[in-house]
Design a protein around this motif. Structure first.
Motif, PDB file in Angstrom:
ATOM      1  N   ASN A 185     -15.441   5.246   9.935  1.00  0.00           N
ATOM      2  CA  ASN A 185     -16.336   6.158   9.216  1.00  0.00           C
ATOM      3  C   ASN A 185     -15.876   6.466   7.807  1.00  0.00           C
ATOM      4  N   TYR A 186     -14.577   6.539   7.607  1.00  0.00           N
ATOM      5  CA  TYR A 186     -14.069   7.097   6.356  1.00  0.00           C
ATOM      6  C   TYR A 186     -13.371   6.069   5.478  1.00  0.00           C
ATOM      7  N   PHE A 187     -12.359   5.408   6.033  1.00  0.00           N
ATOM      8  CA  PHE A 187     -11.518   4.552   5.197  1.00  0.00           C
ATOM      9  C   PHE A 187     -12.247   3.285   4.737  1.00  0.00           C
ATOM     10  N   GLU A 231     -15.590   2.320  -9.075  1.00  0.00           N
ATOM     11  CA  GLU A 231     -16.386   3.510  -9.426  1.00  0.00           C
ATOM     12  C   GLU A 231     -15.477   4.654  -9.867  1.00  0.00           C
ATOM     13  N   MET A 232     -14.366   4.807  -9.140  1.00  0.00           N
ATOM     14  CA  MET A 232     -13.429   5.886  -9.489  1.00  0.00           C
ATOM     15  C   MET A 232     -12.676   5.550 -10.770  1.00  0.00           C
ATOM     16  N   LEU A 233     -12.350   4.259 -10.923  1.00  0.00           N
ATOM     17  CA  LEU A 233     -11.596   3.831 -12.109  1.00  0.00           C
ATOM     18  C   LEU A 233     -12.456   3.908 -13.377  1.00  0.00           C
ATOM     19  N   GLY A 258      -2.307   7.687  -1.020  1.00  0.00           N
ATOM     20  CA  GLY A 258      -3.624   7.041  -1.125  1.00  0.00           C
ATOM     21  C   GLY A 258      -3.726   6.322  -2.456  1.00  0.00           C
ATOM     22  N   THR A 259      -2.906   5.302  -2.642  1.00  0.00           N
ATOM     23  CA  THR A 259      -2.788   4.671  -3.968  1.00  0.00           C
ATOM     24  C   THR A 259      -4.024   3.873  -4.350  1.00  0.00           C
ATOM     25  N   GLY A 260      -4.855   3.470  -3.386  1.00  0.00           N
ATOM     26  CA  GLY A 260      -6.056   2.697  -3.712  1.00  0.00           C
ATOM     27  C   GLY A 260      -5.684   1.442  -4.467  1.00  0.00           C
ATOM     28  N   GLY A 316      -3.819   1.301  -6.938  1.00  0.00           N
ATOM     29  CA  GLY A 316      -2.432   1.418  -7.403  1.00  0.00           C
ATOM     30  C   GLY A 316      -2.306   2.047  -8.776  1.00  0.00           C
ATOM     31  N   ILE A 317      -3.436   2.499  -9.340  1.00  0.00           N
ATOM     32  CA  ILE A 317      -3.432   2.953 -10.736  1.00  0.00           C
ATOM     33  C   ILE A 317      -2.427   4.089 -11.001  1.00  0.00           C
ATOM     34  N   LEU A 318      -2.384   5.090 -10.127  1.00  0.00           N
ATOM     35  CA  LEU A 318      -1.501   6.242 -10.394  1.00  0.00           C
ATOM     36  C   LEU A 318      -0.034   5.847 -10.222  1.00  0.00           C
ATOM     37  N   ALA A 319       0.208   4.912  -9.290  1.00  0.00           N
ATOM     38  CA  ALA A 319       1.578   4.426  -9.065  1.00  0.00           C
ATOM     39  C   ALA A 319       2.052   3.628 -10.278  1.00  0.00           C
ATOM     40  N   ALA A 333       3.952   3.750  -2.948  1.00  0.00           N
ATOM     41  CA  ALA A 333       2.493   3.801  -3.097  1.00  0.00           C
ATOM     42  C   ALA A 333       1.881   3.513  -1.729  1.00  0.00           C
ATOM     43  N   VAL A 334       1.410   4.549  -1.069  1.00  0.00           N
ATOM     44  CA  VAL A 334       0.936   4.413   0.315  1.00  0.00           C
ATOM     45  C   VAL A 334      -0.588   4.315   0.342  1.00  0.00           C
ATOM     46  N   GLU A 335      -1.100   3.321   1.041  1.00  0.00           N
ATOM     47  CA  GLU A 335      -2.556   3.129   1.117  1.00  0.00           C
ATOM     48  C   GLU A 335      -2.919   2.662   2.528  1.00  0.00           C
ATOM     49  N   ALA A 336      -3.916   3.343   3.109  1.00  0.00           N
ATOM     50  CA  ALA A 336      -4.285   3.044   4.493  1.00  0.00           C
ATOM     51  C   ALA A 336      -5.020   1.709   4.622  1.00  0.00           C
ATOM     52  N   THR A 337      -5.827   1.369   3.617  1.00  0.00           N
ATOM     53  CA  THR A 337      -6.717   0.204   3.774  1.00  0.00           C
ATOM     54  C   THR A 337      -6.081  -1.067   3.206  1.00  0.00           C
ATOM     55  N   ASN A 338      -6.821  -2.181   3.366  1.00  0.00           N
ATOM     56  CA  ASN A 338      -6.360  -3.463   2.814  1.00  0.00           C
ATOM     57  C   ASN A 338      -6.315  -3.473   1.298  1.00  0.00           C
ATOM     58  N   VAL A 352      -0.345   7.854   5.437  1.00  0.00           N
ATOM     59  CA  VAL A 352       0.830   8.579   4.953  1.00  0.00           C
ATOM     60  C   VAL A 352       1.434   9.446   6.072  1.00  0.00           C
ATOM     61  N   GLU A 353       0.595   9.770   7.054  1.00  0.00           N
ATOM     62  CA  GLU A 353       1.091  10.564   8.182  1.00  0.00           C
ATOM     63  C   GLU A 353       2.126   9.773   8.984  1.00  0.00           C
ATOM     64  N   ASP A 354       2.006   8.442   8.968  1.00  0.00           N
ATOM     65  CA  ASP A 354       2.869   7.603   9.801  1.00  0.00           C
ATOM     66  C   ASP A 354       4.059   7.005   9.067  1.00  0.00           C
ATOM     67  N   SER A 412      -1.473  12.361  -6.256  1.00  0.00           N
ATOM     68  CA  SER A 412      -2.557  11.918  -5.381  1.00  0.00           C
ATOM     69  C   SER A 412      -3.898  12.322  -5.988  1.00  0.00           C
ATOM     70  N   GLU A 413      -4.872  11.464  -5.776  1.00  0.00           N
ATOM     71  CA  GLU A 413      -6.241  11.848  -6.126  1.00  0.00           C
ATOM     72  C   GLU A 413      -6.963  11.955  -4.794  1.00  0.00           C
ATOM     73  N   TRP A 414      -7.004  13.187  -4.303  1.00  0.00           N
ATOM     74  CA  TRP A 414      -7.452  13.448  -2.930  1.00  0.00           C
ATOM     75  C   TRP A 414      -8.786  14.192  -2.896  1.00  0.00           C
TER      76      TRP A 414
HETATM   77  C1  LIG Z   1      -9.969   8.942  -3.871  1.00  0.00           C
HETATM   78  S1  LIG Z   1      -9.144   7.445  -3.564  1.00  0.00           S
HETATM   79  C2  LIG Z   1      -7.967   7.407  -4.892  1.00  0.00           C
HETATM   80  C3  LIG Z   1      -7.400   6.029  -5.160  1.00  0.00           C
HETATM   81  C4  LIG Z   1      -6.408   5.957  -6.322  1.00  0.00           C
HETATM   82  N1  LIG Z   1      -5.253   6.797  -6.076  1.00  0.00           N
HETATM   83  C5  LIG Z   1      -7.058   6.362  -7.620  1.00  0.00           C
HETATM   84  O1  LIG Z   1      -6.767   7.450  -8.094  1.00  0.00           O
HETATM   85  O2  LIG Z   1      -7.856   5.583  -8.154  1.00  0.00           O
HETATM   86  C6  LIG Z   1      -8.182   7.886  -2.156  1.00  0.00           C
HETATM   87  C7  LIG Z   1      -7.441   6.736  -1.527  1.00  0.00           C
HETATM   88  O3  LIG Z   1      -6.568   7.282  -0.558  1.00  0.00           O
HETATM   89  C8  LIG Z   1      -6.586   6.481   0.612  1.00  0.00           C
HETATM   90  N2  LIG Z   1      -6.210   7.384   1.714  1.00  0.00           N
HETATM   91  C9  LIG Z   1      -6.895   8.475   2.158  1.00  0.00           C
HETATM   92  N3  LIG Z   1      -6.223   9.088   3.140  1.00  0.00           N
HETATM   93  C10 LIG Z   1      -5.081   8.382   3.325  1.00  0.00           C
HETATM   94  C11 LIG Z   1      -3.992   8.516   4.211  1.00  0.00           C
HETATM   95  N4  LIG Z   1      -3.948   9.508   5.107  1.00  0.00           N
HETATM   96  N5  LIG Z   1      -2.983   7.619   4.136  1.00  0.00           N
HETATM   97  C12 LIG Z   1      -3.043   6.591   3.242  1.00  0.00           C
HETATM   98  N6  LIG Z   1      -4.065   6.404   2.390  1.00  0.00           N
HETATM   99  C13 LIG Z   1      -5.069   7.283   2.415  1.00  0.00           C
HETATM  100  C14 LIG Z   1      -8.000   5.941   0.667  1.00  0.00           C
HETATM  101  O4  LIG Z   1      -8.087   4.766   1.444  1.00  0.00           O
HETATM  102  C15 LIG Z   1      -8.302   5.733  -0.819  1.00  0.00           C
HETATM  103  O5  LIG Z   1      -7.968   4.431  -1.228  1.00  0.00           O
END
Ligand SMILES: C[S@@+](CC[C@H](N)C(=O)[O-])C[C@H]1O[C@@H](n2cnc3c(N)ncnc32)[C@H](O)[C@@H]1O
Length: 377
Positions: A28-30, A41-43, A72-74, A76-79, A92-97, A122-124, A136-138
């Motif tokens: 649903n989310y990731f 879009e965010m960049l 949530g590095t996405g 990797g821009i902030l890293a 730089a932790v990211e859940a997705t591929n 990041v929880e794990d 983080s951009e959360w």
């Molecule tokens: C809003 S985007 C920001 C991406 C990037 N940091 C940027 O500023 O462009 C949030 C990112 O955090 C990742 N994310 C969200 N929750 C996470 C978690 N619990 N552990 C790892 N990654 C996570 C998402 O998959 C997504 O790529």
């Protein structure tokens, strides 16, 4: 080397204390964050990018020689910026591929020796050391949609050194009275949907001999929720704000707990500043600040503001909560609002809200309070 524990399956969040099913959360989310179009879009959001860029490079002493965790590095821009600003090591932790793309980008930008991309939640994740900075951009719509700040809190509690700093350090939610034609448009859409339903009821009776009218009320309720009770994304013009905005929530990212953000409750008075206006909605938005901490203040404080802006705004826009029917208001009147926001029971990343609003005229006349539910989906 940082690593993930074998078979780690900690819940990525919680909905009213219930553990969240990780597979469902991924579906649903990731999922969308795994696509480059979405990261782009965010960049492309200049307000967002400029604020984070300034926050890092104008505060380089926070990064020079330091260990950074990007939650949530996405892409990797902030890293990458953290490394360019002088960090010794960036996790730089990211859940997705998307983690693979972030790794490639770090390599292509010559910082692969500093930025270590770790795929997992990041929880794990297990890091070999504590960190000086968490960046983080959360932020989601109206700040808390997506509930990603829970993950930042978890990372902070596990990995931030006692004198560490959070980027951003503070966040606020705002509410304001506005005028907009969106409600009229949505009422029209609702009428069209109901006309279409009424034709369907007639046809089903005529052709198939079944009276569907028993479901008309439910169909209307479903559509009222969709058209009138769901928050509407919009980048408003500042001249649509017809009164004083108010802060409804303040968060100190260094100390906030999940319990503090699970529910937002506020009572605010919104003075009207425009003569003869039509109050047709309330609008919600947020800002965040990069101030460092009391021990480690920023060299230069930076703000990321998503308020209505003549220049066009951000990809977050504002959230419009329709008040139907609209109310005629005048300068000197005020709207008293009781607001509550809790996480949806079905999906902890979505929000259910309740507004009770009461118009107090300048003359002293009080209008009866109206309560309405709203959904941020
Ligand atoms: C809003 S985007 C920001 C991406 C990037 N940091 C940027 O500023 O462009 C949030 C990112 O955090 C990742 N994310 C969200 N929750 C996470 C978690 N619990 N552990 C790892 N990654 C996570 C998402 O998959 C997504 O790529």
């Amino acid at each position: 080397m940082a690593s993930l524990p074998n078979g780690a399956a900690a819940a990525a969040g919680s909905s009213g204390g219930r553990p969240v099913d990780k597979e469902v959360d991924f579906a649903n989310y990731f999922c969308t964050y795994g696509y480059l179009y979405h990261q782009k879009e965010m960049l492309c959001d200049r307000v967002r990018m400029d604020a984070y860029h300034s926050s890092v490079f104008r505060n380089a002493p926070h990064f020079e020689g330091k260990v950074v965790l990007d939650v949530g590095t996405g892409s990797g821009i902030l890293a990458i910026w953290s490394a360019q600003a002088g960090a010794r090591k960036v996790y730089a932790v990211e859940a997705t591929n998307m983690a693979e793309h972030a790794r490639e980008l770090a390599r292509a930008n010559g910082v692969a020796d500093i930025v270590e991309v770790i795929q997992g939640t990041v929880e794990d994740v297990e890091l070999p050391e504590k960190v000086d900075v968490i960046i983080s951009e959360w932020m989601g719509y109206f700040l808390l949609r997506e509930s990603m700040f829970d993950s930042v809190i978890c990372a902070r509690d596990r990995w931030l050194k006692p004198d560490g700093v959070m980027y951003p350090s503070h966040a606020r939610m705002w509410l304001a009275p506005i005028r907009t034609g969106l409600g009229d448009k949505k009422m029209e859409d609702l009428d069209i949907a109901m006309d279409d339903w009424n034709l369907f009821v007639q046809d089903t009776q005529a052709y198939y001999g079944v009276n569907m009218n028993a479901l008309t009320k439910a169909y209307r309720a479903e559509h009222e929720k969709y058209y009138l009770k769901s928050a509407i994304w919009n980048n408003l013009h500042p001249n649509q704000v017809i009164g004083q905005p108010a802060v409804i929530k303040e968060i100190d990212c260094l100390t906030a707990t999940v319990d503090e953000i699970r529910e937002v409750r506020a009572q605010v008075m919104l003075p009207i500043s425009l003569e003869g206006a039509r109050l047709s909605a309330l609008a919600g938005w947020f800002d965040v600040h990069f101030r460092g901490s009391a021990q480690n203040p920023a060299v230069e404080e930076v703000e990321l503001n998503t308020a209505p802006d003549e220049q066009g705004g951000t990809h977050w826009g504002q959230q419009v909560f329709l008040l139907t029917p609209p109310v005629k208001v005048s300068k000197g009147d005020s709207v008293n609002v009781s607001f509550s926001m809790v996480r949806s029971k079905e999906n902890h990343r979505l929000m259910d809200m309740e507004f009770t609003y009461e118009l107090h005229e300048f003359s002293g006349r009080k209008h009866p309070a109206i309560t309405t539910k709203m959904y941020l989906e």
